[in-house]
Design a protein around this motif. Sequence first.
Motif, mmCIF file in Angstrom:
data_model
loop_
_atom_site.group_PDB
_atom_site.id
_atom_site.type_symbol
_atom_site.label_atom_id
_atom_site.label_comp_id
_atom_site.label_asym_id
_atom_site.label_seq_id
_atom_site.Cartn_x
_atom_site.Cartn_y
_atom_site.Cartn_z
ATOM 1 N N PRO A 20 -5.421 12.517 1.089
ATOM 2 C CA PRO A 20 -5.220 12.964 -0.284
ATOM 3 C C PRO A 20 -4.914 11.808 -1.238
ATOM 4 O O PRO A 20 -5.171 11.902 -2.432
ATOM 5 N N GLN A 21 -4.425 10.715 -0.697
ATOM 6 C CA GLN A 21 -4.094 9.577 -1.552
ATOM 7 C C GLN A 21 -5.316 9.028 -2.277
ATOM 8 O O GLN A 21 -5.191 8.413 -3.328
ATOM 9 N N ARG A 22 -6.519 9.238 -1.734
ATOM 10 C CA ARG A 22 -7.730 8.713 -2.380
ATOM 11 C C ARG A 22 -7.874 9.227 -3.803
ATOM 12 O O ARG A 22 -8.435 8.556 -4.659
ATOM 13 N N THR A 23 -7.376 10.429 -4.070
ATOM 14 C CA THR A 23 -7.501 11.022 -5.393
ATOM 15 C C THR A 23 -6.694 10.266 -6.434
ATOM 16 O O THR A 23 -7.046 10.262 -7.602
ATOM 17 N N SER A 24 -5.618 9.621 -6.027
ATOM 18 C CA SER A 24 -4.792 8.911 -7.000
ATOM 19 C C SER A 24 -4.801 7.394 -6.837
ATOM 20 O O SER A 24 -4.417 6.685 -7.754
ATOM 21 N N LEU A 25 -5.256 6.879 -5.703
ATOM 22 C CA LEU A 25 -5.270 5.423 -5.528
ATOM 23 C C LEU A 25 -6.295 4.738 -6.428
ATOM 24 O O LEU A 25 -6.030 3.672 -6.983
ATOM 25 N N GLY A 26 -7.468 5.325 -6.589
ATOM 26 C CA GLY A 26 -8.478 4.750 -7.489
ATOM 27 C C GLY A 26 -7.978 4.674 -8.919
ATOM 28 O O GLY A 26 -8.026 3.606 -9.543
ATOM 29 N N PRO A 27 -7.467 5.790 -9.468
ATOM 30 C CA PRO A 27 -6.915 5.734 -10.825
ATOM 31 C C PRO A 27 -5.735 4.768 -10.956
ATOM 32 O O PRO A 27 -5.576 4.114 -11.988
ATOM 33 N N ALA A 28 -4.923 4.645 -9.914
ATOM 34 C CA ALA A 28 -3.797 3.700 -9.966
ATOM 35 C C ALA A 28 -4.307 2.270 -10.028
ATOM 36 O O ALA A 28 -3.812 1.453 -10.819
ATOM 37 N N ALA A 29 -5.306 1.953 -9.216
ATOM 38 C CA ALA A 29 -5.878 0.600 -9.231
ATOM 39 C C ALA A 29 -6.549 0.308 -10.567
ATOM 40 O O ALA A 29 -6.385 -0.783 -11.129
#
Length: 148
Positions: A20-29
């Motif tokens: 599930p982290q993939r959903t927010s890791l891209g926007p965080a980066a």
Amino acid sequence: MESTFATRPRSATKARLSPPQRTSLGPAAFSRLLLPLLLDKPLPSSSSLAARGSLIFTGATASRKGSSKFGAFAVGKFGLSALAQSLAREFGPEGIHVAHVVLDGVLGKDSESRINPDSIASSFVYLHNQDRTAFTFELDLRPASERF
């Protein structure tokens, strides 16, 4: 590393969901790369002028509530909403507008039961051009026929 969330936690199935982290890791980066550029821009002197820039994140109803068999998706969308909320609180005072838009429905132009992409674009432009004295954090877009 594969997620340990199963699609049916009480069953013996071995099906696994993507992290599930993939959903927010891209926007965080992306935010980590973009924010220094926005902070380097001069802040307009009048609050009626546009902000230094905008970060507009697209979420879903899962940003607010989980559904059966969509646990990992909800975790990711909750995380994205939390990221947007944290960035809004940290960088809003610096003149950067951070917003979270909930899109709930099928996209398309062929029916009133679909969300028109042109209408979504108009809403994003509206958010980007908001007065710094009245930033919107969350906007919920759905067709009139959508049940919620």
